[in-house]
Design a protein around this motif. Sequence first.
Motif, PDB file in Angstrom:
ATOM      1  N   GLY A  92       0.772  -1.228   0.000  1.00  0.00           N
ATOM      2  CA  GLY A  92       0.000   0.000   0.000  1.00  0.00           C
ATOM      3  C   GLY A  92       0.808   1.286   0.000  1.00  0.00           C
ATOM      4  O   GLY A  92       0.313   2.320   0.440  1.00  0.00           O
ATOM      5  N   GLU A  93       2.017   1.249  -0.545  1.00  0.00           N
ATOM      6  CA  GLU A  93       2.843   2.466  -0.559  1.00  0.00           C
ATOM      7  C   GLU A  93       2.785   3.202  -1.891  1.00  0.00           C
ATOM      8  O   GLU A  93       3.279   4.333  -2.002  1.00  0.00           O
ATOM      9  CB  GLU A  93       4.287   2.111  -0.196  1.00  0.00           C
ATOM     10  CG  GLU A  93       4.406   1.550   1.213  1.00  0.00           C
ATOM     11  CD  GLU A  93       5.814   1.081   1.569  1.00  0.00           C
ATOM     12  OE1 GLU A  93       6.764   1.402   0.803  1.00  0.00           O
ATOM     13  OE2 GLU A  93       5.976   0.403   2.599  1.00  0.00           O
ATOM     14  N   SER A 115      -0.173  -1.598  -3.950  1.00  0.00           N
ATOM     15  CA  SER A 115      -1.452  -0.956  -3.619  1.00  0.00           C
ATOM     16  C   SER A 115      -2.101  -1.732  -2.474  1.00  0.00           C
ATOM     17  O   SER A 115      -1.434  -2.180  -1.552  1.00  0.00           O
ATOM     18  CB  SER A 115      -2.343  -0.868  -4.854  1.00  0.00           C
ATOM     19  OG  SER A 115      -2.573  -2.145  -5.410  1.00  0.00           O
ATOM     20  N   ASP A 116      -3.400  -1.886  -2.513  1.00  0.00           N
ATOM     21  CA  ASP A 116      -4.107  -2.529  -1.409  1.00  0.00           C
ATOM     22  C   ASP A 116      -4.054  -4.049  -1.555  1.00  0.00           C
ATOM     23  O   ASP A 116      -4.545  -4.590  -2.557  1.00  0.00           O
ATOM     24  CB  ASP A 116      -5.563  -2.069  -1.376  1.00  0.00           C
ATOM     25  CG  ASP A 116      -5.671  -0.560  -1.224  1.00  0.00           C
ATOM     26  OD1 ASP A 116      -5.140  -0.041  -0.237  1.00  0.00           O
ATOM     27  OD2 ASP A 116      -6.281   0.083  -2.101  1.00  0.00           O
ATOM     28  N   PRO A 117      -3.525  -4.768  -0.574  1.00  0.00           N
ATOM     29  CA  PRO A 117      -3.354  -6.218  -0.722  1.00  0.00           C
ATOM     30  C   PRO A 117      -4.664  -6.991  -0.563  1.00  0.00           C
ATOM     31  O   PRO A 117      -5.532  -6.626   0.230  1.00  0.00           O
ATOM     32  CB  PRO A 117      -2.382  -6.564   0.405  1.00  0.00           C
ATOM     33  CG  PRO A 117      -2.657  -5.531   1.460  1.00  0.00           C
ATOM     34  CD  PRO A 117      -2.981  -4.269   0.700  1.00  0.00           C
ATOM     35  N   ALA A 118      -4.792  -8.062  -1.319  1.00  0.00           N
ATOM     36  CA  ALA A 118      -5.908  -8.987  -1.161  1.00  0.00           C
ATOM     37  C   ALA A 118      -5.599  -9.948  -0.022  1.00  0.00           C
ATOM     38  O   ALA A 118      -4.458 -10.045   0.447  1.00  0.00           O
ATOM     39  CB  ALA A 118      -6.149  -9.752  -2.464  1.00  0.00           C
ATOM     40  N   GLY A 124      -0.234 -14.825   2.895  1.00  0.00           N
ATOM     41  CA  GLY A 124       1.060 -15.303   2.418  1.00  0.00           C
ATOM     42  C   GLY A 124       2.251 -14.695   3.132  1.00  0.00           C
ATOM     43  O   GLY A 124       3.339 -15.284   3.145  1.00  0.00           O
ATOM     44  N   THR A 125       2.073 -13.538   3.750  1.00  0.00           N
ATOM     45  CA  THR A 125       3.186 -12.919   4.477  1.00  0.00           C
ATOM     46  C   THR A 125       3.485 -13.633   5.783  1.00  0.00           C
ATOM     47  O   THR A 125       4.582 -13.500   6.329  1.00  0.00           O
ATOM     48  CB  THR A 125       2.884 -11.451   4.806  1.00  0.00           C
ATOM     49  OG1 THR A 125       1.799 -11.365   5.751  1.00  0.00           O
ATOM     50  CG2 THR A 125       2.541 -10.662   3.551  1.00  0.00           C
ATOM     51  N   ASN A 137      -9.193  -4.389  -0.439  1.00  0.00           N
ATOM     52  CA  ASN A 137      -9.304  -5.599  -1.244  1.00  0.00           C
ATOM     53  C   ASN A 137      -9.435  -6.847  -0.385  1.00  0.00           C
ATOM     54  O   ASN A 137      -9.476  -7.965  -0.897  1.00  0.00           O
ATOM     55  CB  ASN A 137      -8.105  -5.735  -2.178  1.00  0.00           C
ATOM     56  CG  ASN A 137      -8.145  -4.706  -3.294  1.00  0.00           C
ATOM     57  OD1 ASN A 137      -9.222  -4.352  -3.781  1.00  0.00           O
ATOM     58  ND2 ASN A 137      -6.988  -4.207  -3.697  1.00  0.00           N
ATOM     59  N   ALA A 138      -9.473  -6.647   0.898  1.00  0.00           N
ATOM     60  CA  ALA A 138      -9.768  -7.715   1.855  1.00  0.00           C
ATOM     61  C   ALA A 138     -10.700  -7.115   2.898  1.00  0.00           C
ATOM     62  O   ALA A 138     -10.609  -5.937   3.216  1.00  0.00           O
ATOM     63  CB  ALA A 138      -8.490  -8.231   2.511  1.00  0.00           C
ATOM     64  N   SER A 139     -11.591  -7.928   3.434  1.00  0.00           N
ATOM     65  CA  SER A 139     -12.548  -7.424   4.408  1.00  0.00           C
ATOM     66  C   SER A 139     -12.071  -7.699   5.826  1.00  0.00           C
ATOM     67  O   SER A 139     -11.196  -8.550   6.060  1.00  0.00           O
ATOM     68  CB  SER A 139     -13.918  -8.087   4.190  1.00  0.00           C
ATOM     69  OG  SER A 139     -13.849  -9.470   4.531  1.00  0.00           O
TER      70      SER A 139
END
Length: 338
Positions: A92-93, A115-118, A124-125, A137-139
């Motif tokens: 998200g930078e 951008s905004d990660p799913a 995965g991190t 992109n994730a709730s």
Amino acid sequence: MSLPTPLRRASFGALGLVGVLAFAACSTDAEPVSVETEAVAVEETVYPVTIVNCGEDLTIDSEPESVLTIGTSAVALVDAAGASDRIIARAGEFGADLPAGLSNPPEDVEIVDPSDPAIEAIVGTEADIIVGYGLFNASDEDVAAVGIPNVVIDGECSHDAALTDKTDFDAIFADVERLGTVFDTSEVAEANVAALRAEVDALSDVDTSQNAGESAAVVYYFFDGATMSARGGQGIADDVLARAGFDNVYGDEPSVYLEANIETLLDADPHTIVLAYGLYGESFDEALALFLAEPGAENLTAVQEDRVIGVLASDLAPDPGAVRGLEQVLVGTGALEG
């Protein structure tokens, strides 16, 4: 109407000293004054610990050892809290540089999504916790289902809605302290807050009487070709302008980020314009060219009298870098020597 929250990716560094020679608030003909901060005794965090997160209780079951940051403000705040060595992934930078002045910049940390990660990228991190401007992109339900606490920066809680409370420097300091509790690094967080507070107090004592009764606006472009945007009355930029002695042209807008246009700026004709730049890696000169291409921009008094001040957008964000933003505005107006 505010712009999409990807705009909230700015940020910046914190001081890491218990005793600090703070930049004294001074007028252009005054001498700097030394300001020393004192160490404050703090208690260790006992887990599980519950914090207030955008008006809701959030429980952290155990000390987080790995962090996914979303946005550069998250990096700056985690660094100020003394836990940037735990950042294992960034997102998200939007191509912005890391904040200046970090004590431990995570330069080699993977950017999993610019951008905004799913949710797939987040999982995965293998991070224990998320700190950032929120998820798009994730709730919240997605991350709750996989058991990852999501700590949202205080100044970003509302996103496109009006904030309940204005974000000012005290809110930034409180966010650093909150993260110190989350990571059990309160001793470092408190020391950094004391140093930052001393610097803000010093800068706030600068003589800004030459700006009294004058107006100013903070404007910016999210990308090349975007329409002009501005900062409203609910964000840190409004506090910066107020401490520099100005009334914010858009200060009555109950939002942090808003779509603006050259017509409203021409109608207000502010004494000073702060042009925030660097949101997508552009230089001040590139941002200025976009601004001067606006129809009628050459008629603005601030343009005609060379009072357009360039400040990195990352230094007008809800994190410790806003201290630099305040200093840059004071220098740009001549209230403070550069």
